[in-house]
Design a protein around this motif. Sequence first.
Motif, PDB file in Angstrom:
ATOM      1  N   CYS A 119      -1.643  -2.089  -4.265  1.00 24.73           N
ATOM      2  CA  CYS A 119      -2.869  -1.077  -4.329  1.00 24.73           C
ATOM      3  C   CYS A 119      -2.606   0.140  -4.998  1.00 24.73           C
ATOM      4  O   CYS A 119      -1.404   0.505  -5.034  1.00 24.73           O
TER       5      CYS A 119
ATOM      6  N   ARG B  97      -9.499   1.615   4.497  1.00 22.56           N
ATOM      7  CA  ARG B  97      -9.157   0.285   3.654  1.00 22.56           C
ATOM      8  C   ARG B  97      -8.969  -0.935   4.554  1.00 22.56           C
ATOM      9  O   ARG B  97      -9.378  -2.111   4.363  1.00 22.56           O
TER      10      ARG B  97
ATOM     11  N   MET C  65     -10.864  -3.274   1.713  1.00 16.90           N
ATOM     12  CA  MET C  65     -10.384  -4.563   1.079  1.00 16.90           C
ATOM     13  C   MET C  65     -11.064  -5.395   2.048  1.00 16.90           C
ATOM     14  O   MET C  65     -10.842  -5.694   3.364  1.00 16.90           O
TER      15      MET C  65
ATOM     16  N   VAL D 161       0.980  -1.025  -0.020  1.00 14.79           N
ATOM     17  CA  VAL D 161      -0.072  -0.023  -0.156  1.00 14.79           C
ATOM     18  C   VAL D 161       0.894   1.328   0.080  1.00 14.79           C
ATOM     19  O   VAL D 161       2.161   1.261   0.313  1.00 14.79           O
TER      20      VAL D 161
ATOM     21  N   PHE E  33      -0.626  -8.537  -3.689  1.00 16.13           N
ATOM     22  CA  PHE E  33      -1.340  -7.329  -3.998  1.00 16.13           C
ATOM     23  C   PHE E  33      -0.587  -6.191  -3.927  1.00 16.13           C
ATOM     24  O   PHE E  33      -0.018  -5.981  -3.208  1.00 16.13           O
TER      25      PHE E  33
ATOM     26  N   THR F 150      -6.659  -2.011  -7.988  1.00 17.33           N
ATOM     27  CA  THR F 150      -5.724  -3.158  -7.238  1.00 17.33           C
ATOM     28  C   THR F 150      -5.302  -4.133  -8.153  1.00 17.33           C
ATOM     29  O   THR F 150      -5.964  -4.778  -8.817  1.00 17.33           O
TER      30      THR F 150
ATOM     31  N   ALA G 238     -12.914  -6.963  -5.534  1.00 14.79           N
ATOM     32  CA  ALA G 238     -12.653  -5.689  -5.159  1.00 14.79           C
ATOM     33  C   ALA G 238     -13.983  -5.023  -4.689  1.00 14.79           C
ATOM     34  O   ALA G 238     -15.067  -5.199  -5.433  1.00 14.79           O
TER      35      ALA G 238
ATOM     36  N   LYS H  86      -3.388  -7.648  -8.529  1.00 16.38           N
ATOM     37  CA  LYS H  86      -3.021  -8.845  -7.863  1.00 16.38           C
ATOM     38  C   LYS H  86      -2.628 -10.061  -8.701  1.00 16.38           C
ATOM     39  O   LYS H  86      -2.736 -10.025 -10.220  1.00 16.38           O
TER      40      LYS H  86
END
Length: 535
Positions: free
Chosen positions: A269, A55, A524, A34, A267, A508, A518, A510
Motif C-alpha cells: 500500500c 482502510r 480496501m 501497510v 499487496f 496500491t 481499488a 499488487k
Amino acid sequence: MTNLSRRALLAAPTLLAMPALAQGDQRPALTIAVQKLSNSNTFEPPREQSNVGFRVHGLYAEQLVGTDWLGNGDLVPGLATGWRRPDASTLELTLRRGVRFHDGREMTAEDVAFSFADRLFGTRGASAAGQTTLLAGTTGKEPPAEVIAVGRRTYPGLERIEIVDRHMVRYVNRTPDVTLEGRVAQSVGAIMSREAFAAASNWLDWGRAPIGTGPYRIADFRPDTSLVLEAHDGYWGGRPPARRLRFVEVPEVSSRVNGLFSGEYDFACDIPPDQIGVVERNSRFEVLGSPINNIRKLAFDKTHPVLADARIRRAMSHAIDRQVLVDTLWAGRTQIPRGMQLESYGAMYLPDWENPRFDPAEARRLLREANYQGQPIPYRLLNNYYTNQVSNAQIAIEMWRAVGLNVQIEMMENFSQVTARTPGRGVRDWSNTSVFGDPVAGILRNVGPRTEAERNGEWSNADYSAAADALEAETDIPRRRELFRRMLTIAEREDPCYIVLHQAAVFTAKRRDIDWRAAKGWAMVFGPGNLRVGA
C-alpha cells in the motif's frame, strides 16, 4: 443470561470458521504491507478515526447505511435495507434480517441502540469526559475521551434511538438535519454486538477486537506489527473470497516494494508515484489507484507566539506553490481542490471558490507588515505517515525560506508527539476525509466546534463556530451555501487554520494475477465480488 469470557467469545467464531481453514478450502490467504496499522493500537472506529483506520474498518464493521466505495461513493443499503424521513429531524431505518455478528448472534434493534448510546458515550451519557492516553480503557468499560468526543462531533444533535420493533429503529435528532443519512453511514456508527461488549473485560480489550458484522473478523493483533483477519463465513453478503487477510506494518516504501517482488507480500500500500514505474517494469505486478475523498493540508497552531498573528499564517499560505507540489511529487496524478471541499458535495459545492494564490511578493509584504524578524517556526513532522510527507515538507521549507520565513523541521515518532500541548507546536501535516458529500462530513470533522483542532487547542474562532453550528441545523440549501462560504473565508483567508495542498491519491501495488479493484477512498474492499486469485 449466561456470562461468557472474552476468550470464549473470541473462540466461538474460530470454531464456526473451522471448515474454512480445512484442507479443502481453496480460498487464498493474503498478506498486505501497510505503512501503519493503527495510530491508537485499537480498531474500534470512533477511537481510530484515521486514514489507516478507514482502510480496514469495513472489513469487520458495517453501518446501517453503506457507501459504494467501488463506485462513485453513493450511499447504499447496508445493515438497513431501507430508510425514510418522517420529518427533517427523524430517520427511520428498516434492519436487514438474518445478519450475524462474529459471535454468532443475530443483529437486532437493541444492538443498534447500544451502538449509538453506551458504546459511544458510556453509561454517563454524552456529557461524560472519559479517559485519555493510549492505555485509556484498561480499568473499566467507559469509552476513552477521544471516543466520546468523536461521538459528539459526529452526532451533535442526536437525542435518542427509538426501538420500533426488533427490525426497525428511529433516529431522533434535536434539530433538523439534512445530513442524517450520511452521518449514519460514517464508520463511527458501526453496529457492534451488545452482548460481546458486555462480555469484554475492559474497553481496551474490546477496542482491539470489536465484534461486528463484516466479512472478516479480527483474529489476532500485535501492536505495530500485524493484524490478522479471518473469514466470517456467516456473513450476510455471501462467503468472503479470502480465508485470511494479514496486514503487516512496514514503514519504508522500499521494504514494501521489495517484499512484494520477493513474494512475501501480495499487496503493498501507499506507493508514491515515482515508484509506480519501478513496480510495473516487472510484468508480474501492477499499481492501481486514483485521487480519493481526502484533502492533504498543513495545519497551524494559532497559539504559537509567532503564528498568533494571522498575517504570518497568510504569508505562509501565499508562499506555497501547490502546482509545483502536484507536478513534482505526484507526477500530475492528483489535483488541487478549490479549498476544503470536493465536487462530490453537489449542491453544496462552491465552484467559484479559490485558494489563496501563490504570490511570494504578497507573502513578503505581509511579513513586513507583521514586523516578522525571522523568529523560528517549528514544523512537527512524521516520517512519511502520509505518502511523500517528508519530500513535501522539504519543498515547503524552501518555498517559505524564499520569502524570508524561518520554518524548522522537528521529526516526531507518532501523532501523540505531534499534537502534544507542549511548547514549540507550530505547523503540522494533516488531512481531511469527506466521508460523504457535504461540508459537515469534511471540514467540520476536524475544524470547528467539538473537533480535534478545538480540543487540541490549536485553532478556534467564534465567528466560524457560529456559522458552523448554523450550517448543521439549516435545511435551506442557498442559506447553507452562504454559511459554508463564510466558514471557508474565515478558515482559509481571514484567520487561517490550514493550507490546502492537494487532493490525496492512493496507489496500491499488487500481483497482476489477483483480480481486485481499488476503492475511491481509503477503504480496501475484499468482500464478495471483489477478489479472485489466478486471473
